[in-house]
Enzyme design. Structure first.
Site, PDB file in Angstrom:
ATOM      1  N   HIS A  96       0.855  -1.196   0.000  1.00 25.43           N
ATOM      2  CA  HIS A  96       0.000   0.000   0.000  1.00 25.43           C
ATOM      3  C   HIS A  96       0.890   1.245   0.000  1.00 25.43           C
ATOM      4  O   HIS A  96       1.927   1.278   0.665  1.00 25.43           O
ATOM      5  CB  HIS A  96      -0.913  -0.003   1.231  1.00 25.43           C
ATOM      6  CG  HIS A  96      -2.009   1.009   1.120  1.00 25.43           C
ATOM      7  ND1 HIS A  96      -1.800   2.346   1.360  1.00 25.43           N
ATOM      8  CD2 HIS A  96      -3.313   0.886   0.748  1.00 25.43           C
ATOM      9  CE1 HIS A  96      -2.948   3.003   1.151  1.00 25.43           C
ATOM     10  NE2 HIS A  96      -3.873   2.133   0.789  1.00 25.43           N
ATOM     11  N   GLU A  98       0.701   3.973   1.439  1.00 24.44           N
ATOM     12  CA  GLU A  98       0.971   4.587   2.742  1.00 24.44           C
ATOM     13  C   GLU A  98       2.160   3.905   3.410  1.00 24.44           C
ATOM     14  O   GLU A  98       2.950   4.542   4.113  1.00 24.44           O
ATOM     15  CB  GLU A  98      -0.293   4.514   3.618  1.00 24.44           C
ATOM     16  CG  GLU A  98      -1.344   5.511   3.135  1.00 24.44           C
ATOM     17  CD  GLU A  98      -2.773   5.160   3.495  1.00 24.44           C
ATOM     18  OE1 GLU A  98      -3.001   4.265   4.328  1.00 24.44           O
ATOM     19  OE2 GLU A  98      -3.681   5.802   2.918  1.00 24.44           O
ATOM     20  N   SER A 213     -10.265   7.075  -3.762  1.00 21.60           N
ATOM     21  CA  SER A 213     -11.475   7.893  -3.635  1.00 21.60           C
ATOM     22  C   SER A 213     -12.657   7.359  -4.436  1.00 21.60           C
ATOM     23  O   SER A 213     -13.416   8.127  -5.030  1.00 21.60           O
ATOM     24  CB  SER A 213     -11.172   9.354  -4.002  1.00 21.60           C
ATOM     25  OG  SER A 213     -10.212   9.891  -3.108  1.00 21.60           O
TER      26      SER A 213
HETATM   27  C1  PEP Z   1      -6.960   2.978   0.077  1.00 17.89           C
HETATM   28  O1  PEP Z   1      -6.684   3.209   1.215  1.00 17.89           O
HETATM   29  O2  PEP Z   1      -6.477   1.982  -0.478  1.00 17.89           O
HETATM   30  C2  PEP Z   1      -7.888   3.856  -0.622  1.00 17.89           C
HETATM   31  C3  PEP Z   1      -8.129   3.661  -1.879  1.00 17.89           C
HETATM   32  O3  PEP Z   1      -8.435   4.879   0.129  1.00 17.89           O
HETATM   33  P1  PEP Z   1      -9.619   5.868  -0.330  1.00 17.89           P
HETATM   34  O4  PEP Z   1     -10.707   5.034  -0.933  1.00 17.89           O
HETATM   35  O5  PEP Z   1     -10.043   6.552   0.929  1.00 17.89           O
HETATM   36  O6  PEP Z   1      -9.016   6.808  -1.324  1.00 17.89           O
END
Ligand code: PEP
Length: 254
Positions: A96, A98, A213
């Site tokens: 991911h 992050e 998103s």
């Molecule tokens: C994610 O955390 O993988 C993600 C896509 O978050 P969001 O849908 O909030 O953009």
């Protein structure tokens, strides 16, 4: 090839026991009949709690990360794939953005986690995606190719018959800014083309889901793209009704 849609929920570091258990129950009740593979990835400490409502349902349990170390041993704070399976998980998110950004996980580290997941018998959900600077510098395809190539080098192309890829442009995660359906389709097609250099059949069969998103009002147009096989959902997965609407939008394109 017809690929069954898959939608995964990434709850990230949100909620508590009561919230997680209630959300799991509501998600199962509203998503079980959608004709979509659904995977719920709660925070690690709630894995067994969430396994309860999921058991006997069509929804699978996933983790958000794992240790690259396969054997048990002196690795304080780490959790390996065998432990995740023992808690009822069948899937795990690796790479991911992050974690790539805040934990210094480079392509090789992500590839090691992908390999460890499969060695334990888990299905990895491999996240790839470019930053805004990389997109603006017209390096999107090169970045995606490097991210995939590292995993192919470590695990082999055949490994992608037991994996899911999540295309998650970093600039779209949690920002409210979504890739347009055309941008998502172009990236997904590029990922499939990269895999097809090694094995056209595997490239055609692997599910590539979009994350960034995704909301109830943009899901259907993203999932209508021929190479978009579902979604990885962060923020919107924390509301059962929103997540269910997204899952059903994916089901409408199966
Ligand atoms: C994610 O955390 O993988 C993600 C896509 O978050 P969001 O849908 O909030 O953009």
């Amino acid at each position: 090839m017809a690929r069954k849609p898959l939608v995964a929920a990434n709850w990230k570091m949100h909620g508590d026991r009561a919230f997680g258990e209630a959300l799991a129950r509501e998600t199962v009740a509203s998503c079980d009949d959608a004709g979509v593979d659904v995977v719920i990835c709660p925070p690690i400490c709630y894995l067994t709690l969430v396994a309860g409502p999921l058991s006997g349902s069509g929804c699978a349990l996933g983790a958000q990360d794992l240790s690259p170390v396969v054997e048990s041993g002196a690795h304080t704070g780490d959790i390996n794939g065998a432990m995740l399976i023992d808690c009822g998980a069948s899937h795990v998110i690796v790479g991911h953005s992050e974690r790539r950004a805040t934990r210094g996980e480079d392509n090789e580290a992500v590839a090691a986690k992908f390999l460890a997941a499969q060695q334990a018998g888990l299905t990895p959900i491999l996240c790839v995606g470019e930053t805004l600077a990389e997109r603006d510098g017209e390096r999107t395809e090169a970045v995606l190719e490097a991210q995939l190539d590292a995993v192919v080098a470590a695990a082999g192309i055949a490994a992608f018959s037991r994996a899911v890829i999540a295309y998650e442009p970093v600039w779209a995660i949690g920002t409210g800014r979504t890739a347009s359906p055309d941008q998502a389709q172009a990236a997904h097609a590029a990922l499939r083309a990269t895999l097809a250099r090694d094995d056209a059949r595997i490239a055609d069969s692997v599910r590539i889901v979009y994350g960034g998103s995704v909301k109830p009002d943009n899901a259907a147009s993203l999932f209508a793209q021929p190479d978009v096989d579902g979604g990885l959902i962060g923020g919107a997965s924390l509301k059962a009704a929103d997540f269910a609407a997204i899952v059903h939008a994916a089901g409408g394109h199966s």
